[in-house]
Design an enzyme around this catalytic site. Structure first.
Site, PDB file in Angstrom:
ATOM      1  N   TYR A 180       0.832  -1.213   0.000  1.00 17.68           N
ATOM      2  CA  TYR A 180       0.000   0.000   0.000  1.00 17.68           C
ATOM      3  C   TYR A 180       0.867   1.264   0.000  1.00 17.68           C
ATOM      4  O   TYR A 180       1.886   1.334   0.652  1.00 17.68           O
ATOM      5  CB  TYR A 180      -0.909  -0.009   1.229  1.00 17.68           C
ATOM      6  N   ILE A 204      -1.201   6.827  -3.352  1.00 20.26           N
ATOM      7  CA  ILE A 204      -2.158   6.206  -4.255  1.00 20.26           C
ATOM      8  C   ILE A 204      -3.559   6.110  -3.645  1.00 20.26           C
ATOM      9  O   ILE A 204      -3.732   5.543  -2.574  1.00 20.26           O
ATOM     10  CB  ILE A 204      -1.660   4.799  -4.627  1.00 20.26           C
ATOM     11  N   PRO A 205      -4.548   6.700  -4.327  1.00 20.23           N
ATOM     12  CA  PRO A 205      -5.942   6.667  -3.847  1.00 20.23           C
ATOM     13  C   PRO A 205      -6.589   5.310  -4.096  1.00 20.23           C
ATOM     14  O   PRO A 205      -7.577   5.211  -4.819  1.00 20.23           O
ATOM     15  CB  PRO A 205      -6.610   7.774  -4.666  1.00 20.23           C
ATOM     16  N   CYS A 206      -6.034   4.270  -3.519  1.00 22.07           N
ATOM     17  CA  CYS A 206      -6.546   2.916  -3.764  1.00 22.07           C
ATOM     18  C   CYS A 206      -7.954   2.766  -3.201  1.00 22.07           C
ATOM     19  O   CYS A 206      -8.622   1.782  -3.456  1.00 22.07           O
ATOM     20  CB  CYS A 206      -5.608   1.887  -3.171  1.00 22.07           C
ATOM     21  N   HIS A 207      -8.408   3.741  -2.422  1.00 23.64           N
ATOM     22  CA  HIS A 207      -9.767   3.671  -1.870  1.00 23.64           C
ATOM     23  C   HIS A 207     -10.804   3.870  -2.969  1.00 23.64           C
ATOM     24  O   HIS A 207     -11.994   3.647  -2.761  1.00 23.64           O
ATOM     25  CB  HIS A 207      -9.925   4.730  -0.789  1.00 23.64           C
TER      26      HIS A 207
END
Length: 83
Positions: free
Chosen positions: A46, A50-53
DNA sequence: CATTTGACGCCAA
DNA sequence: TTTGGCGCCAAAT
């Protein structure tokens, strides 16, 4: 450029309020059926940049989140990506 | 180097 | 329609 780098770049390129499915991200990464790898990469590696949401499941589910699933839903709702 | 895991997805019952 | 099982790729252990 490795697969995970592509994934990071793609997720990073997701505009605010928009959401992509793991499958879509994998498809853009060059392997349409590597959606498993996408989750693995994000889960183990993670990055705060990075806007992995903004990456949701194909079912419309939120999926998961290292910082807390509730927080992810909260962010999505705040951005308007989630109803 | 080989095996298991992992934030998933789709098919079958 | 809902639940269960199988298959997929890449990374981590």
């Amino acid at each position: 450029m490795t697969f995970k780098e592509k994934v990071f770049n793609i997720v990073k390129g997701i505009p605010e309020g928009e959401t992509l499915t793991y499958k879509e991200v994998a498809k853009r990464a060059g392997s349409p059926n590597a959606y498993r790898a996408v989750g693995s990469i994000l889960g183990t590696n993670y990055d705060s940049n990075i806007p992995c949401h903004r990456v949701l499941r194909s079912d419309g589910g939120v999926g998961g989140y290292n910082r807390g699933i509730e927080n992810k839903k909260k962010i999505l709702k705040k951005e308007g990506a989630l109803a």
